[in-house]
Motif scaffolding. Structure first.
Motif, short mmCIF file in Angstrom:
data_model
loop_
_atom_site.label_atom_id
_atom_site.label_comp_id
_atom_site.label_asym_id
_atom_site.label_seq_id
_atom_site.Cartn_x
_atom_site.Cartn_y
_atom_site.Cartn_z
N MET A 1 21.53 -20.24 -14.18
CA MET A 1 22.38 -18.84 -14.76
C MET A 1 21.94 -17.80 -14.70
O MET A 1 20.36 -17.78 -14.85
CB MET A 1 23.06 -19.20 -16.30
N TYR B 1 17.95 -14.31 -15.70
CA TYR B 1 18.12 -15.63 -14.88
C TYR B 1 17.36 -17.48 -15.46
O TYR B 1 16.24 -17.02 -16.59
CB TYR B 1 18.00 -15.35 -13.24
N SER B 2 17.90 -18.45 -15.43
CA SER B 2 17.34 -19.47 -16.42
C SER B 2 17.67 -20.04 -14.27
O SER B 2 18.49 -20.58 -14.34
CB SER B 2 18.34 -19.64 -17.14
N GLU C 1 17.85 -26.19 -18.12
CA GLU C 1 18.03 -26.10 -19.97
C GLU C 1 16.21 -25.36 -20.15
O GLU C 1 15.27 -26.27 -20.01
CB GLU C 1 17.99 -27.39 -20.05
N THR D 1 13.69 -19.54 -18.98
CA THR D 1 13.87 -18.39 -18.42
C THR D 1 12.99 -17.58 -17.92
O THR D 1 11.94 -17.23 -17.92
CB THR D 1 14.15 -17.65 -19.91
N SER E 1 18.10 -16.84 -24.72
CA SER E 1 17.57 -18.39 -24.42
C SER E 1 18.62 -18.80 -22.96
O SER E 1 19.76 -18.77 -23.94
CB SER E 1 17.36 -18.36 -26.10
N ARG E 2 18.37 -20.37 -23.70
CA ARG E 2 18.92 -21.38 -22.86
C ARG E 2 18.54 -22.68 -23.37
O ARG E 2 18.22 -23.49 -22.44
CB ARG E 2 18.01 -20.90 -21.42
N LYS F 1 22.12 -26.64 -21.56
CA LYS F 1 22.14 -26.53 -19.97
C LYS F 1 23.78 -25.59 -20.11
O LYS F 1 23.51 -24.75 -19.50
CB LYS F 1 22.47 -27.77 -19.18
N ASN G 1 24.97 -23.28 -21.82
CA ASN G 1 25.58 -21.66 -22.88
C ASN G 1 23.99 -21.46 -22.24
O ASN G 1 22.29 -21.91 -22.09
CB ASN G 1 25.12 -21.75 -24.13
N PHE G 2 24.09 -19.94 -22.44
CA PHE G 2 23.17 -18.86 -21.75
C PHE G 2 23.43 -17.98 -22.33
O PHE G 2 24.16 -16.74 -22.30
CB PHE G 2 23.18 -18.36 -20.34
N CYS H 1 28.08 -12.67 -16.50
CA CYS H 1 27.09 -13.82 -17.14
C CYS H 1 27.52 -14.65 -15.22
O CYS H 1 28.43 -14.28 -15.08
CB CYS H 1 27.59 -14.84 -17.92
N SER I 1 26.58 -18.59 -13.01
CA SER I 1 26.22 -19.66 -12.39
C SER I 1 26.04 -20.17 -11.29
O SER I 1 27.06 -19.66 -10.12
CB SER I 1 26.76 -20.67 -14.15
#
Lengths: 113, 115
Positions: free
Chosen positions: A32, A48-49, A52, A55, A67-68, A71, A73-74, A91, A93
């Protein structure tokens, strides 16, 4: 099928206020991203991430935190908003395979007065 | 820093004409992607071309890639008013610090198709 959903869609803040932008995806994507889009600047990666609980910083991370915890949600946080953070935030993904495209939300339009 | 740079910044054509947009980049890539953005909306993926491919088609879209010149072009044939949008190229760089997660976007070409 919602894809990538961003909330809120619009927000006006005063300098120094804080807020959190939420991104949710229902495609079970590992990766994400948060971008900002400014006139004449294209899209610039903020954070980015890759999964889960992980980051990483992008091109323009200063003034933002992420924060993540889940899985799907970002979250993008502005602790003390500044006028320079007035922008449109997107955003996105992506799945695990490198050649898969990024899927984008419709953006959050944020004005800092 | 911007990896992809689109040219021209803006393009205005009549319905039925072809539209060509170009993208130049600086470093080695794994693939190059084109995205479209309608006003007030998010980006939508159009087409991906890998570094070992030279041309790819999808409907009215034709993408070419010249890795020796580090450039790509997007051709939209028989344009329609509904094609009015901004078009962005995005590069997946080969040596992005070991990361295969990131794309670097250009600044975009604003295409206006007049009815």
């Amino acid at each position: 099928n919602a894809g990538v959903t961003q909330t809120p869609k619009f927000r006006v803040l005063k300098t120094g206020q804080s807020m959190t932008l939420l991104c949710a995806q229902d495609m079970n994507h590992e990766y994400m991203y948060w971008y900002r889009q400014d006139p004449g600047m294209g899209l610039r990666l903020i954070h980015y991430s890759v999964g889960e609980g992980t980051t990483a910083k992008g091109e323009v991370p200063d003034g933002y935190n992420v924060s993540r915890l889940k899985k799907q949600n970002f979250l993008l946080g502005l602790e003390s908003a500044a006028p320079s953070q007035t922008s449109v935030y997107f955003c996105a993904s992506r799945g695990l395979i490198r050649s898969q495209p990024q899927h984008f939300g419709d953006g959050t339009r944020l004005s800092i007065l | 820093s911007q990896q992809g740079e689109e040219d021209p910044q803006a393009l205005s054509i009549q319905e039925g004409e072809n539209a060509t947009m170009n993208c130049s980049y600086k470093t080695s890539i794994n693939n190059l992607q084109w995205y479209r953005q309608n006003s007030g909306r998010g980006l939508v993926h159009l087409i991906l071309i890998r570094s070992n491919e030279r041309e790819k088609h999808s409907g009215r879209l034709r993408v070419t890639l010249d890795t020796s010149k580090k450039s790509s072009s997007l051709l939209i044939t028989a344009s329609r008013a509904a094609d009015t949008a901004s078009y962005f190229c995005a590069t997946d760089q080969t040596n992005s610090g070991g990361s295969n997660y990131k794309l670097t976007f250009g600044k975009g070409t604003l295409l206006t198709v007049n009815p």
